[in-house]
Motif scaffolding. Structure first.
Motif, PDB file in Angstrom:
ATOM      1  N   ALA A   1     -30.713  78.524 -73.437  1.00 33.94           N
ATOM      2  CA  ALA A   1     -31.432  79.584 -72.719  1.00 33.94           C
ATOM      3  C   ALA A   1     -30.693  80.914 -72.742  1.00 33.94           C
ATOM      4  O   ALA A   1     -31.311  81.978 -72.781  1.00 33.94           O
ATOM      5  N   GLY A   2     -29.373  80.872 -72.718  1.00 28.60           N
ATOM      6  CA  GLY A   2     -28.611  82.110 -72.655  1.00 28.60           C
ATOM      7  C   GLY A   2     -28.318  82.738 -73.997  1.00 28.60           C
ATOM      8  O   GLY A   2     -27.659  83.783 -74.065  1.00 28.60           O
ATOM      9  N   LYS A   3     -28.798  82.134 -75.078  1.00 33.53           N
ATOM     10  CA  LYS A   3     -28.496  82.634 -76.418  1.00 33.53           C
ATOM     11  C   LYS A   3     -29.622  83.537 -76.915  1.00 33.53           C
ATOM     12  O   LYS A   3     -30.780  83.367 -76.557  1.00 33.53           O
ATOM     13  N   ASP A   4     -29.265  84.494 -77.745  1.00 33.78           N
ATOM     14  CA  ASP A   4     -30.251  85.369 -78.368  1.00 33.78           C
ATOM     15  C   ASP A   4     -31.024  84.564 -79.407  1.00 33.78           C
ATOM     16  O   ASP A   4     -30.438  84.073 -80.374  1.00 33.78           O
ATOM     17  N   PRO A   5     -32.360  84.405 -79.233  1.00 38.03           N
ATOM     18  CA  PRO A   5     -33.128  83.584 -80.173  1.00 38.03           C
ATOM     19  C   PRO A   5     -33.006  84.055 -81.617  1.00 38.03           C
ATOM     20  O   PRO A   5     -32.946  83.233 -82.533  1.00 38.03           O
ATOM     21  N   GLU A   6     -32.986  85.367 -81.828  1.00 41.08           N
ATOM     22  CA  GLU A   6     -32.902  85.852 -83.209  1.00 41.08           C
ATOM     23  C   GLU A   6     -31.568  85.504 -83.836  1.00 41.08           C
ATOM     24  O   GLU A   6     -31.495  85.116 -85.001  1.00 41.08           O
ATOM     25  N   GLU A   7     -30.500  85.625 -83.062  1.00 40.37           N
ATOM     26  CA  GLU A   7     -29.181  85.289 -83.594  1.00 40.37           C
ATOM     27  C   GLU A   7     -29.065  83.792 -83.876  1.00 40.37           C
ATOM     28  O   GLU A   7     -28.347  83.367 -84.786  1.00 40.37           O
ATOM     29  N   MET A   8     -29.781  82.996 -83.092  1.00 39.90           N
ATOM     30  CA  MET A   8     -29.710  81.540 -83.236  1.00 39.90           C
ATOM     31  C   MET A   8     -30.595  81.034 -84.379  1.00 39.90           C
ATOM     32  O   MET A   8     -30.243  80.076 -85.064  1.00 39.90           O
ATOM     33  N   LEU A   9     -31.738  81.702 -84.602  1.00 38.03           N
ATOM     34  CA  LEU A   9     -32.741  81.165 -85.514  1.00 38.03           C
ATOM     35  C   LEU A   9     -32.845  81.880 -86.855  1.00 38.03           C
ATOM     36  O   LEU A   9     -33.190  81.251 -87.861  1.00 38.03           O
ATOM     37  N   MET A  10     -32.595  83.155 -86.886  1.00 40.46           N
ATOM     38  CA  MET A  10     -32.886  83.919 -88.092  1.00 40.46           C
ATOM     39  C   MET A  10     -31.859  83.760 -89.219  1.00 40.46           C
ATOM     40  O   MET A  10     -32.234  83.766 -90.393  1.00 40.46           O
ATOM     41  N   PRO A  11     -30.562  83.626 -88.958  1.00 42.56           N
ATOM     42  CA  PRO A  11     -29.623  83.473 -90.081  1.00 42.56           C
ATOM     43  C   PRO A  11     -29.928  82.219 -90.899  1.00 42.56           C
ATOM     44  O   PRO A  11     -30.192  81.147 -90.349  1.00 42.56           O
ATOM     45  N   ARG A  12     -29.913  82.383 -92.221  1.00 43.30           N
ATOM     46  CA  ARG A  12     -30.120  81.256 -93.131  1.00 43.30           C
ATOM     47  C   ARG A  12     -28.768  80.604 -93.384  1.00 43.30           C
ATOM     48  O   ARG A  12     -28.074  80.904 -94.353  1.00 43.30           O
ATOM     49  N   THR A  13     -28.376  79.707 -92.502  1.00 42.40           N
ATOM     50  CA  THR A  13     -27.058  79.084 -92.552  1.00 42.40           C
ATOM     51  C   THR A  13     -26.969  77.930 -93.534  1.00 42.40           C
ATOM     52  O   THR A  13     -25.882  77.477 -93.868  1.00 42.40           O
ATOM     53  N   HIS A  14     -28.127  77.413 -93.974  1.00 41.52           N
ATOM     54  CA  HIS A  14     -28.162  76.257 -94.872  1.00 41.52           C
ATOM     55  C   HIS A  14     -29.100  76.586 -96.036  1.00 41.52           C
ATOM     56  O   HIS A  14     -30.212  76.085 -96.111  1.00 41.52           O
ATOM     57  N   CYS A  15     -28.662  77.461 -96.920  1.00 42.45           N
ATOM     58  CA  CYS A  15     -29.454  77.909 -98.067  1.00 42.45           C
ATOM     59  C   CYS A  15     -30.691  78.644 -97.555  1.00 42.45           C
ATOM     60  O   CYS A  15     -30.573  79.762 -97.076  1.00 42.45           O
ATOM     61  N   ASN A  16     -31.859  78.042 -97.615  1.00 43.61           N
ATOM     62  CA  ASN A  16     -33.079  78.729 -97.183  1.00 43.61           C
ATOM     63  C   ASN A  16     -33.477  78.409 -95.755  1.00 43.61           C
ATOM     64  O   ASN A  16     -34.578  78.761 -95.318  1.00 43.61           O
ATOM     65  N   ALA A  17     -32.605  77.745 -94.999  1.00 37.67           N
ATOM     66  CA  ALA A  17     -32.966  77.229 -93.677  1.00 37.67           C
ATOM     67  C   ALA A  17     -31.887  77.521 -92.649  1.00 37.67           C
ATOM     68  O   ALA A  17     -30.727  77.772 -92.985  1.00 37.67           O
ATOM     69  N   ASN A  18     -32.283  77.469 -91.359  1.00 36.02           N
ATOM     70  CA  ASN A  18     -31.288  77.428 -90.299  1.00 36.02           C
ATOM     71  C   ASN A  18     -30.962  75.966 -89.998  1.00 36.02           C
ATOM     72  O   ASN A  18     -31.535  75.046 -90.600  1.00 36.02           O
ATOM     73  N   LEU A  19     -30.059  75.724 -89.041  1.00 37.27           N
ATOM     74  CA  LEU A  19     -29.651  74.347 -88.756  1.00 37.27           C
ATOM     75  C   LEU A  19     -30.833  73.493 -88.332  1.00 37.27           C
ATOM     76  O   LEU A  19     -30.995  72.358 -88.793  1.00 37.27           O
TER      77      LEU A  19
END
Length: 263
Positions: A72-90
């Motif tokens: 709840a306290g995390k920025d959704p964009e920072e949590m979801l938008m980076p492609r940390t696994h090639c074309n995907a997030n975690l």
């Protein structure tokens, strides 16, 4: 506490979600462990098939509700938008890693497969379900949309009207209905035994041909509106197989009426 176990025997990797006391619900540690388990098999030439299952009464009940508070306290964009696994997030990698694996993945389902748990199952090539297993695209219940790769997978499996209804309502449905909608492959009293039997059959086929077949099917699904590209890829992959050791062993085994033996 371990969240996932991997056992490899006779070229079959058994991957088991091991949080059975919590219906294998997805907390941050579980998400990391599932993604890591899939990725650890990526370069395993000795593994020809993967069987994915969950211990206990249910395959996976989806996101652990206690995890909502932690996020709840995390920025959704920072949590979801980076492609940390090639074309995907975690979150997306957890189901998609099974589709990305070069070898087939067979999933055994029982109890419930809700939300993220359902999307993990969708990443498999084949899904066996026990009678009465319950499914749901549950995200709308929490005021969100499916965000674990389901929308990259579901349109290949079921009709648009079915997908929209299930997404808009979050209503649960049982294995018998899932079979009619193309979301499970077969209903069986012992899905894990059925998954292992199919895995053993596939493990006896040419490993290079099986991997080429999975790659070709995925390419065809992703390029269904470009038949020229599919035909070219079909020819390209076939050229990598004909006359090679695995194919020659298959031919000799057929002629000698024996099981093939692959290096």
């Amino acid at each position: 506490m371990s969240r996932v176990s991997i056992e490899v025997e006779n070229h079959i990797a058994r991957v088991t979600l091991t949080r059975g006391d919590k219906m294998n619900a997805l907390d941050p540690e579980m998400l990391d462990a599932i993604a890591a388990a899939g990725e650890s098999l990526m370069g395993r030439d000795d593994v020809r098939v993967v069987v994915l299952s969950g211990e206990g009464a249910s395959f996976c009940a989806g996101l652990d509700v206690m995890s909502f508070g932690a996020m709840a306290g995390k920025d959704p964009e920072e949590m979801l938008m980076p492609r940390t696994h090639c074309n995907a997030n975690l979150f997306q990698q957890v189901p998609l890693v099974w589709r990305k694996l070069p070898m087939p993945v067979i999933c055994a389902l029982q109890g419930v497969a809700y939300g993220g748990g359902f999307q993990i199952a969708l990443g498999a090539d084949v899904r066996f379900a026990a009678p009465g297993t319950k499914f749901s695209i549950m995200e709308m219940k929490w005021g969100i949309v499916p965000d674990m790769g389901g929308m990259a997978l579901l349109p290949h499996l079921t009709r648009s009207d079915v997908l929209r209804r299930l997404t808009y309502t979050a209503e649960p449905f049982v294995a018998e209905q899932a079979l009619e909608w193309g979301l499970v492959t077969e209903i069986t009293e012992d899905p894990l035994a059925a998954a292992m039997a199919l895995a053993e059959e596939i493990a006896g086929k040419s490993p290079s041909a099986i991997r080429a077949a999975k790659a070709l099917i995925g390419f065809a699904e992703d390029n269904m509106h470009d038949p020229d590209a599919v035909l070219l890829e079909e020819s390209r992959l076939q050229a990598t197989l004909i006359g090679k050791p695995h194919q020659m062993e298959v031919i000799m085994a057929n002629m000698q009426k024996r099981a093939p033996v692959f290096d």
